[in-house]
Design an enzyme around this catalytic site. Structure first.
Site, mmCIF file in Angstrom:
data_model
loop_
_atom_site.group_PDB
_atom_site.id
_atom_site.type_symbol
_atom_site.label_atom_id
_atom_site.label_comp_id
_atom_site.label_asym_id
_atom_site.label_seq_id
_atom_site.Cartn_x
_atom_site.Cartn_y
_atom_site.Cartn_z
ATOM 1 N N TYR A 160 -3.416 -4.501 -4.165
ATOM 2 C CA TYR A 160 -3.061 -4.175 -3.021
ATOM 3 C C TYR A 160 -1.764 -3.850 -2.998
ATOM 4 O O TYR A 160 -1.189 -2.740 -2.473
ATOM 5 C CB TYR A 160 -3.081 -5.222 -1.904
ATOM 6 N N LYS A 164 -0.001 -0.040 -2.396
ATOM 7 C CA LYS A 164 1.137 0.440 -1.469
ATOM 8 C C LYS A 164 2.159 0.881 -1.948
ATOM 9 O O LYS A 164 2.991 1.718 -1.351
ATOM 10 C CB LYS A 164 1.139 -1.107 -0.542
HETATM 11 N N1 LIG Z 1 -2.421 -7.111 8.622
HETATM 12 C C1 LIG Z 1 -1.352 -7.276 8.058
HETATM 13 O O1 LIG Z 1 -0.688 -8.261 7.765
HETATM 14 C C2 LIG Z 1 -0.858 -5.785 7.577
HETATM 15 C C3 LIG Z 1 0.498 -5.975 7.062
HETATM 16 C C4 LIG Z 1 1.096 -4.710 6.440
HETATM 17 C C5 LIG Z 1 0.227 -3.618 6.479
HETATM 18 N N2 LIG Z 1 -0.907 -3.388 6.827
HETATM 19 C C6 LIG Z 1 -1.770 -2.111 6.753
HETATM 20 O O2 LIG Z 1 -2.070 -1.932 7.912
HETATM 21 C C7 LIG Z 1 -3.181 -0.995 7.991
HETATM 22 C C8 LIG Z 1 -4.182 -1.637 9.252
HETATM 23 O O3 LIG Z 1 -4.533 -2.850 8.998
HETATM 24 P P1 LIG Z 1 -5.017 -4.044 9.652
HETATM 25 O O4 LIG Z 1 -4.453 -5.246 9.579
HETATM 26 O O5 LIG Z 1 -5.311 -3.444 11.014
HETATM 27 O O6 LIG Z 1 -6.852 -4.274 8.988
HETATM 28 P P2 LIG Z 1 -7.942 -4.633 9.597
HETATM 29 O O7 LIG Z 1 -8.012 -5.017 10.740
HETATM 30 O O8 LIG Z 1 -8.777 -4.753 8.424
HETATM 31 O O9 LIG Z 1 -8.457 -2.748 9.918
HETATM 32 C C9 LIG Z 1 -8.488 -1.963 8.936
HETATM 33 C C10 LIG Z 1 -9.128 -0.623 9.258
HETATM 34 O O10 LIG Z 1 -9.190 0.162 8.271
HETATM 35 C C11 LIG Z 1 -10.533 0.658 8.186
HETATM 36 N N3 LIG Z 1 -10.879 1.075 6.852
HETATM 37 C C12 LIG Z 1 -11.162 0.085 6.018
HETATM 38 N N4 LIG Z 1 -11.656 0.871 4.847
HETATM 39 C C13 LIG Z 1 -11.842 2.374 5.123
HETATM 40 C C14 LIG Z 1 -12.357 3.397 4.479
HETATM 41 N N5 LIG Z 1 -12.951 3.408 3.511
HETATM 42 N N6 LIG Z 1 -12.541 4.335 5.292
HETATM 43 C C15 LIG Z 1 -12.052 4.551 6.713
HETATM 44 N N7 LIG Z 1 -11.441 3.633 7.310
HETATM 45 C C16 LIG Z 1 -11.639 2.322 6.573
HETATM 46 C C17 LIG Z 1 -11.354 -0.354 8.909
HETATM 47 O O11 LIG Z 1 -12.707 0.095 9.520
HETATM 48 P P3 LIG Z 1 -13.913 0.325 8.771
HETATM 49 O O12 LIG Z 1 -14.019 -0.987 7.992
HETATM 50 O O13 LIG Z 1 -14.894 0.332 10.005
HETATM 51 O O14 LIG Z 1 -14.013 1.667 8.050
HETATM 52 C C18 LIG Z 1 -10.460 -0.796 10.053
HETATM 53 O O15 LIG Z 1 -10.538 0.251 11.154
HETATM 54 C C19 LIG Z 1 -3.858 -1.289 6.625
HETATM 55 O O16 LIG Z 1 -3.398 -0.166 5.894
HETATM 56 C C20 LIG Z 1 -3.137 -2.284 6.061
HETATM 57 O O17 LIG Z 1 -2.876 -2.451 4.628
HETATM 58 C C21 LIG Z 1 -1.530 -4.701 7.461
#
Ligand SMILES: NC(=O)c1ccc[n+]([C@@H]2O[C@H](COP(=O)([O-])OP(=O)(O)OC[C@H]3O[C@@H](n4cnc5c(N)ncnc54)[C@H](OP(=O)(O)O)[C@@H]3O)[C@@H](O)[C@H]2O)c1
Length: 270
Positions: A160, A164
Site C-alpha cells: 500500500y 501511494k
Molecule cells: N481510510 C483511510 O484511513 C484512508 C487514509 C488515507 C487515504 N485513504 C485513501 O482514500 C481512498 C478511499 O478510501 P476509503 O477509506 O473510502 O476506502 P473504502 O471505503 O474501502 O472505499 C474504496 C472505494 O474504492 C473503490 N474501489 C476499490 N477498488 C476499485 C477498483 N479496482 N476499481 C474501481 N473502484 C475501486 C471501492 O468500490 P468497489 O470495491 O465497489 O469497486 C470503494 O468505492 C483510497 O484511495 C484510500 O487509499 C484512505
C-alpha cells in the site's frame, strides 16, 4: 453564465469517495460516481438527484485498463448536454496488510502488483485518458487521493505504502509539467480516516489481538498526529478546495483533530 463542471469520482460508491461525490454535486458539478459495486454507486446518485443535482453511476474497474475507452465514451455521451469531464478525482483504492516479505505471494497473488495496479496505474491511466483533452481546452482539475502512507512508512502495509508513494511522486512531477496549461494536479494525503477501509483495519486488529473495538479504534486515532480520525467530510472539503482553486502541485496532509482544533492545524500544506 458560468460553465457547469463535470466530475468523475472513482471509488465514489462509499467512504471518502461518496463524501467527495456529494460535496462536488453540492458545489454544482454534474458527477460520475464510479466503482465496481453498482448498487452503491446508484445509491449515491439517487442521493444527489434527490437533492436536485445531476449524477450518473459508472461501472469502472480502475485496474481493468482495457475498459477505459468504452467507459469514457459512454460517459461522454451521458454528459454531452453538460460538457466534458473537467474534474477528475482519483479516489478508488485498496489496502491489504501482510508482512512485507509475504506481500509478494500472499494468498497466491502478488500484492505489490495488485496495489500498484489499483492505486497507481489506475489513476495514471485515467489521467492519460482525460488530461490531454483538458490541456486542449486549457482547463482541468485533477485531485489524487493518496495517503499519509505516500509520505511515510507503516508496518505490514508495504505494498500500500509503495503504491501511494508512487502516486505522490508521479503527481508532484506531472504538476510541474502542467504549470501554465490551465490544468492542475494536486494531492490529498489523509492520515487514518473514519471510513469503511479503516473499519476493516479495526476489525482485523480486533480479530488478531482480542482487543475491544473501542480500543482498536482509539489505537488508530492515536496514530494520527492530530489525535483523532480524519472525517470523510474533511477530506471532501479539501478536495473541493483544490478543485475550485488554481493551486497546483500541492499536498494537503490531513492529520486529524478536527473536533478540537482549528482547520489550519489539521491540514498541513506542502
Ligand atoms: N481510510 C483511510 O484511513 C484512508 C487514509 C488515507 C487515504 N485513504 C485513501 O482514500 C481512498 C478511499 O478510501 P476509503 O477509506 O473510502 O476506502 P473504502 O471505503 O474501502 O472505499 C474504496 C472505494 O474504492 C473503490 N474501489 C476499490 N477498488 C476499485 C477498483 N479496482 N476499481 C474501481 N473502484 C475501486 C471501492 O468500490 P468497489 O470495491 O465497489 O469497486 C470503494 O468505492 C483510497 O484511495 C484510500 O487509499 C484512505
Amino acid at each position: 453564465m458560468e460553465r457547469r463542471h463535470v466530475a468523475l469520482v472513482t471509488g465514489g460508491g462509499r467512504g471518502i469517495g461518496r463524501a467527495i461525490a456529494l460535496r462536488a454535486a453540492r458545489a454544482g458539478a454534474a458527477v460520475f460516481v464510479a466503482a465496481r459495486s453498482q448498487e452503491a454507486c446508484i445509491e449515491v446518485v439517487d442521493e444527489i438527484v434527490d437533492g436536485g443535482g445531476t449524477a450518473w453511476p459508472l461501472y469502472l474497474d480502475v485496474a481493468d485498463f482495457g475498459m477505459f475507452d468504452e467507459v469514457l465514451a459512454e460517459a461522454r455521451e451521458l454528459a454531452s448536454a453538460v460538457g466534458p469531464i473537467d474534474w477528475l478525482v482519483n479516489n478508488a483504492g485498496i489496502a491489504h496488510s501482510a508482512p512485507f516479505l509475504q506481500h509478494g505471494r500472499a494468498g497466491g497473488e502478488d500484492l505489490y502488483q495488485k496495489h500498484l495496479d489499483v492505486n497507481f496505474h489506475g489513476p495514471r491511466r485515467l489521467i492519460e485518458a482525460l488530461v490531454p483533452g483538458m490541456i486542449e481546452r486549457k482547463y482541468g482539475r485533477v485531485v489524487n487521493v493518496a495517503s499519509s502512507a505516500g509520505l511515510q512508512g507503516y508496518a505490514y502495509v508495504a505494498a500500500y505504502c509503495a503504491s501511494k508513494h508512487a502516486l505522490v511522486g508521479y503527481s508532484t512531477s506531472a504538476a510541474r509539467e502542467l504549470a501554465k496549461t490551465g490544468v492542475t494536479m494536486n494531492l490529498v494525503c489523509p492520515h487514518y480516516v473514519d471510513s469503511p477501509m479503516t473499519a476493516a483495519s479495526i476489525e482485523r486488529v480486533v480479530q488478531k489481538t482480542q482487543r475491544s473495538e473501542a480500543d482498536a479504534r482509539a489505537f488508530f486515532a492515536a496514530q494520527n498526529p492530530g489525535g483523532s480520525l480524519v472525517t470523510e467530510d474533511e477530506v471532501a472539503e479539501t478536495v473541493l478546495e483544490l478543485l475550485t482553486s488554481d493551486r497546483n502541485g500541492a499536498i494537503a496532509e490531513l492529520v486529524g483533530g478536527r473536533a478540537t482544533k482549528p482547520r489550519e492545524e489539521t491540514v498541513r500544506w506542502r
